[in-house]
Design a protein around this motif. Sequence first.
Motif, PDB file in Angstrom:
ATOM      1  N   GLU A 136       0.830  -1.215   0.000  1.00 53.93           N
ATOM      2  CA  GLU A 136       0.000   0.000   0.000  1.00 53.93           C
ATOM      3  C   GLU A 136       0.860   1.259   0.000  1.00 53.93           C
ATOM      4  OE1 GLU A 136       0.915  -1.224   4.080  1.00 53.93           O
ATOM      5  OE2 GLU A 136      -0.034  -2.336   2.480  1.00 53.93           O
ATOM      6  N   ILE A 137       1.982   1.238   0.706  1.00 57.05           N
ATOM      7  CA  ILE A 137       2.894   2.396   0.715  1.00 57.05           C
ATOM      8  C   ILE A 137       3.575   2.530  -0.637  1.00 57.05           C
ATOM      9  CG2 ILE A 137       5.025   3.326   1.716  1.00 57.05           C
ATOM     10  CD1 ILE A 137       4.048   2.148   4.402  1.00 57.05           C
ATOM     11  N   LEU A 138       4.006   1.411  -1.205  1.00 49.96           N
ATOM     12  CA  LEU A 138       4.642   1.448  -2.527  1.00 49.96           C
ATOM     13  C   LEU A 138       3.673   1.998  -3.570  1.00 49.96           C
ATOM     14  CD1 LEU A 138       6.504  -1.993  -2.599  1.00 49.96           C
ATOM     15  CD2 LEU A 138       7.485   0.271  -2.202  1.00 49.96           C
ATOM     16  N   GLU A 139       2.430   1.556  -3.512  1.00 50.94           N
ATOM     17  CA  GLU A 139       1.438   2.038  -4.483  1.00 50.94           C
ATOM     18  C   GLU A 139       1.192   3.535  -4.323  1.00 50.94           C
ATOM     19  OE1 GLU A 139      -1.750  -0.704  -3.663  1.00 50.94           O
ATOM     20  OE2 GLU A 139      -1.080  -2.073  -5.252  1.00 50.94           O
ATOM     21  N   TRP A 140       1.123   4.004  -3.098  1.00 51.53           N
ATOM     22  CA  TRP A 140       0.904   5.431  -2.835  1.00 51.53           C
ATOM     23  C   TRP A 140       2.080   6.261  -3.352  1.00 51.53           C
ATOM     24  CZ3 TRP A 140       3.629   8.340   1.022  1.00 51.53           C
ATOM     25  CH2 TRP A 140       3.181   9.671   1.126  1.00 51.53           C
ATOM     26  N   LYS A 141       3.318   5.810  -3.076  1.00 51.64           N
ATOM     27  CA  LYS A 141       4.503   6.542  -3.540  1.00 51.64           C
ATOM     28  C   LYS A 141       4.605   6.486  -5.069  1.00 51.64           C
ATOM     29  CE  LYS A 141       7.292   6.415   0.624  1.00 51.64           C
ATOM     30  NZ  LYS A 141       7.561   7.832   0.754  1.00 51.64           N
ATOM     31  N   TRP A 142       4.283   5.344  -5.661  1.00 50.22           N
ATOM     32  CA  TRP A 142       4.335   5.219  -7.116  1.00 50.22           C
ATOM     33  C   TRP A 142       3.315   6.159  -7.764  1.00 50.22           C
ATOM     34  CZ3 TRP A 142       1.211   3.330 -11.162  1.00 50.22           C
ATOM     35  CH2 TRP A 142       1.884   3.116 -12.368  1.00 50.22           C
ATOM     36  N   LYS A 143       2.116   6.204  -7.202  1.00 46.05           N
ATOM     37  CA  LYS A 143       1.079   7.109  -7.719  1.00 46.05           C
ATOM     38  C   LYS A 143       1.546   8.563  -7.615  1.00 46.05           C
ATOM     39  CE  LYS A 143      -3.727   8.382  -7.193  1.00 46.05           C
ATOM     40  NZ  LYS A 143      -4.397   9.169  -6.211  1.00 46.05           N
ATOM     41  N   THR A 144       2.168   8.915  -6.505  1.00 43.48           N
ATOM     42  CA  THR A 144       2.698  10.273  -6.325  1.00 43.48           C
ATOM     43  C   THR A 144       3.747  10.569  -7.387  1.00 43.48           C
ATOM     44  OG1 THR A 144       2.290  10.153  -3.950  1.00 43.48           O
ATOM     45  CG2 THR A 144       3.848  11.827  -4.700  1.00 43.48           C
ATOM     46  N   LEU A 145       4.640   9.610  -7.639  1.00 44.58           N
ATOM     47  CA  LEU A 145       5.660   9.795  -8.676  1.00 44.58           C
ATOM     48  C   LEU A 145       5.005   9.998 -10.045  1.00 44.58           C
ATOM     49  CD1 LEU A 145       8.531   9.842  -9.787  1.00 44.58           C
ATOM     50  CD2 LEU A 145       8.492   7.339  -9.769  1.00 44.58           C
ATOM     51  N   GLN A 146       4.006   9.196 -10.362  1.00 49.66           N
ATOM     52  CA  GLN A 146       3.342   9.324 -11.662  1.00 49.66           C
ATOM     53  C   GLN A 146       2.712  10.709 -11.812  1.00 49.66           C
ATOM     54  OE1 GLN A 146       4.108   6.854 -13.810  1.00 49.66           O
ATOM     55  NE2 GLN A 146       5.151   6.133 -11.980  1.00 49.66           N
ATOM     56  N   GLU A 147       2.125  11.216 -10.738  1.00 42.32           N
ATOM     57  CA  GLU A 147       1.492  12.537 -10.770  1.00 42.32           C
ATOM     58  C   GLU A 147       2.517  13.662 -10.924  1.00 42.32           C
ATOM     59  OE1 GLU A 147      -0.663  12.524  -7.085  1.00 42.32           O
ATOM     60  OE2 GLU A 147      -2.264  11.252  -7.883  1.00 42.32           O
ATOM     61  N   ASN A 148       3.745  13.442 -10.428  1.00 37.84           N
ATOM     62  CA  ASN A 148       4.746  14.504 -10.392  1.00 37.84           C
ATOM     63  C   ASN A 148       5.798  14.435 -11.490  1.00 37.84           C
ATOM     64  OD1 ASN A 148       3.540  15.610  -8.130  1.00 37.84           O
ATOM     65  ND2 ASN A 148       4.798  14.434  -6.712  1.00 37.84           N
ATOM     66  N   LYS A 149       5.858  13.340 -12.245  1.00 36.95           N
ATOM     67  CA  LYS A 149       6.915  13.180 -13.262  1.00 36.95           C
ATOM     68  C   LYS A 149       6.954  14.309 -14.274  1.00 36.95           C
ATOM     69  CE  LYS A 149       6.302   9.140 -15.037  1.00 36.95           C
ATOM     70  NZ  LYS A 149       6.395   7.813 -15.671  1.00 36.95           N
ATOM     71  N   HIS A 150       5.816  14.912 -14.559  1.00 37.12           N
ATOM     72  CA  HIS A 150       5.765  15.991 -15.547  1.00 37.12           C
ATOM     73  C   HIS A 150       6.677  17.166 -15.169  1.00 37.12           C
ATOM     74  CE1 HIS A 150       3.083  17.612 -12.493  1.00 37.12           C
ATOM     75  NE2 HIS A 150       3.342  18.782 -13.027  1.00 37.12           N
ATOM     76  N   ALA A 151       6.968  17.324 -13.882  1.00 33.57           N
ATOM     77  CA  ALA A 151       7.778  18.451 -13.417  1.00 33.57           C
ATOM     78  C   ALA A 151       9.279  18.210 -13.567  1.00 33.57           C
ATOM     79  CB  ALA A 151       7.466  18.760 -11.955  1.00 33.57           C
ATOM     80  N   ILE A 152       9.690  16.987 -13.813  1.00 34.84           N
ATOM     81  CA  ILE A 152      11.128  16.659 -13.865  1.00 34.84           C
ATOM     82  C   ILE A 152      11.868  17.508 -14.919  1.00 34.84           C
ATOM     83  CG2 ILE A 152      12.796  14.830 -14.415  1.00 34.84           C
ATOM     84  CD1 ILE A 152      10.938  12.917 -12.840  1.00 34.84           C
TER      85      ILE A 152
END
Length: 160
Positions: A136-152
């Motif tokens: 559940e923590i991995l999924e939450w962090k992965w979802k956060t990464l997917q939402e934020n990748k556009h800013a890289i």
Amino acid sequence: MDFSALILTIGIPGCGKTTWVNEYLKKYPNGTYVISTDAIRLELTGNEQCVDPSQNPMIHGEARKRAKNIIDKRAEIFKKNGTWPVIIIDSTNVDVEEWIAYKQLGASMMMAKVFDVEPEEAMKRMENRERKVGLEILEWKWKTLQENKHAIPKLFNMEM
């Protein structure tokens, strides 16, 4: 001209960040400084696992303080070692706010090493590790990464 490079590892636990850092260190040991938020967490709290997310600002604050110290001493480091410092922040780093806070340290160049590994694969990779993170923590962090990748591309000089 003084120079320093800051590399942030970006990815969920178990995606290969620390493995990559160790390989990088083997190839480029001179002038490379690794700041591990797991090591800082262990040093400050006695536990390297993030059991209390409210500690993250303290942990990352200390990591930034250590990185800033290296950046501020880059000319002295060059004179001593003959190479400009490369600072690697070995941490999950999936939040845009953290990327911005590191950018504000004033490194000459900031790079991202992104590990876009899905949670199920990360769980498999952690099977033989003592330290495990729940799905559940991995999924939450992965979802956060997917939402934020556009800013890289906007925040980093380059992605590795």
